[in-house]
Design a protein around this motif. Structure first.
Motif, PDB file in Angstrom:
ATOM      1  N   GLU A  21      46.489 -25.575-123.210  1.00 46.19           N
ATOM      2  CA  GLU A  21      48.189 -25.380-122.394  1.00 46.19           C
ATOM      3  C   GLU A  21      48.513 -24.529-123.025  1.00 46.19           C
ATOM      4  OE1 GLU A  21      50.050 -29.060-125.760  1.00 46.19           O
ATOM      5  OE2 GLU A  21      47.938 -30.119-125.919  1.00 46.19           O
ATOM      6  N   ASP A  22      48.270 -23.810-123.932  1.00 47.03           N
ATOM      7  CA  ASP A  22      49.820 -22.188-124.310  1.00 47.03           C
ATOM      8  C   ASP A  22      48.150 -21.083-123.371  1.00 47.03           C
ATOM      9  OD1 ASP A  22      47.494 -22.582-125.351  1.00 47.03           O
ATOM     10  OD2 ASP A  22      47.898 -21.466-127.234  1.00 47.03           O
ATOM     11  N   GLY A  23      47.836 -21.494-123.086  1.00 50.08           N
ATOM     12  CA  GLY A  23      47.127 -20.343-122.010  1.00 50.08           C
ATOM     13  C   GLY A  23      45.689 -20.274-121.361  1.00 50.08           C
ATOM     14  N   TRP A  24      44.930 -19.738-120.984  1.00 53.29           N
ATOM     15  CA  TRP A  24      43.817 -19.739-120.411  1.00 53.29           C
ATOM     16  C   TRP A  24      42.574 -18.934-120.149  1.00 53.29           C
ATOM     17  CZ3 TRP A  24      43.144 -15.298-117.640  1.00 53.29           C
ATOM     18  CH2 TRP A  24      44.438 -14.416-117.451  1.00 53.29           C
ATOM     19  N   ILE A  25      40.887 -19.387-120.174  1.00 56.17           N
ATOM     20  CA  ILE A  25      40.117 -17.803-120.520  1.00 56.17           C
ATOM     21  C   ILE A  25      39.559 -17.583-118.903  1.00 56.17           C
ATOM     22  CG2 ILE A  25      38.141 -17.294-121.616  1.00 56.17           C
ATOM     23  CD1 ILE A  25      39.631 -18.563-123.886  1.00 56.17           C
ATOM     24  N   VAL A  26      39.371 -16.889-117.893  1.00 55.39           N
ATOM     25  CA  VAL A  26      38.643 -16.369-117.205  1.00 55.39           C
ATOM     26  C   VAL A  26      37.295 -15.856-117.585  1.00 55.39           C
ATOM     27  CG1 VAL A  26      37.806 -15.780-114.734  1.00 55.39           C
ATOM     28  CG2 VAL A  26      39.701 -17.142-115.198  1.00 55.39           C
ATOM     29  N   ALA A  27      36.325 -15.904-117.544  1.00 57.13           N
ATOM     30  CA  ALA A  27      34.537 -15.319-117.618  1.00 57.13           C
ATOM     31  C   ALA A  27      33.588 -15.528-116.893  1.00 57.13           C
ATOM     32  CB  ALA A  27      34.016 -16.373-119.325  1.00 57.13           C
ATOM     33  N   ALA A  28      33.075 -14.277-116.887  1.00 55.88           N
ATOM     34  CA  ALA A  28      32.236 -14.302-115.491  1.00 55.88           C
ATOM     35  C   ALA A  28      30.801 -13.680-116.066  1.00 55.88           C
ATOM     36  CB  ALA A  28      32.846 -12.682-114.711  1.00 55.88           C
TER      37      ALA A  28
END
Length: 83
Positions: A21-28
């Motif tokens: 709801e308040d953010g995001w995470i991208v992981a590689a």
């Protein structure tokens, strides 16, 4: 939480995006040591460079918005941002 696996091709990095709801995470998952990886963000794009034997390998991926933080640990690049 919304989870998307956006790319996993052959020997390429496994890229996942988690949206909250308040953010995001991208992981590689790069499988490279932190000292061999550099990450820059420009606007809504992350640029990853891996140094190794021979020529450096550069890759780019899109982010949901501008990044607030970037970390590399145990071969995994994590980029976080707010909505």
């Amino acid at each position: 939480m919304n989870h998307q696996q956006t790319r996993s091709t052959g020997d390429g990095a496994l890229l996942r995006r988690y949206e909250y709801e308040d953010g995001w995470i991208v992981a590689a998952d790069l499988g490279a040591d932190a000292e061999n990886v550099s990450v820059d963000t420009v606007g809504e794009t992350a640029i990853v460079v891996i140094e190794g034997d021979g020529e450096p390998v550069e890759s780019e991926f899109e982010l949901p918005s501008e990044a607030d933080s970037v970390a590399v640990e145990n071969g995994v690049v994590t980029v976080e941002g707010q909505r």
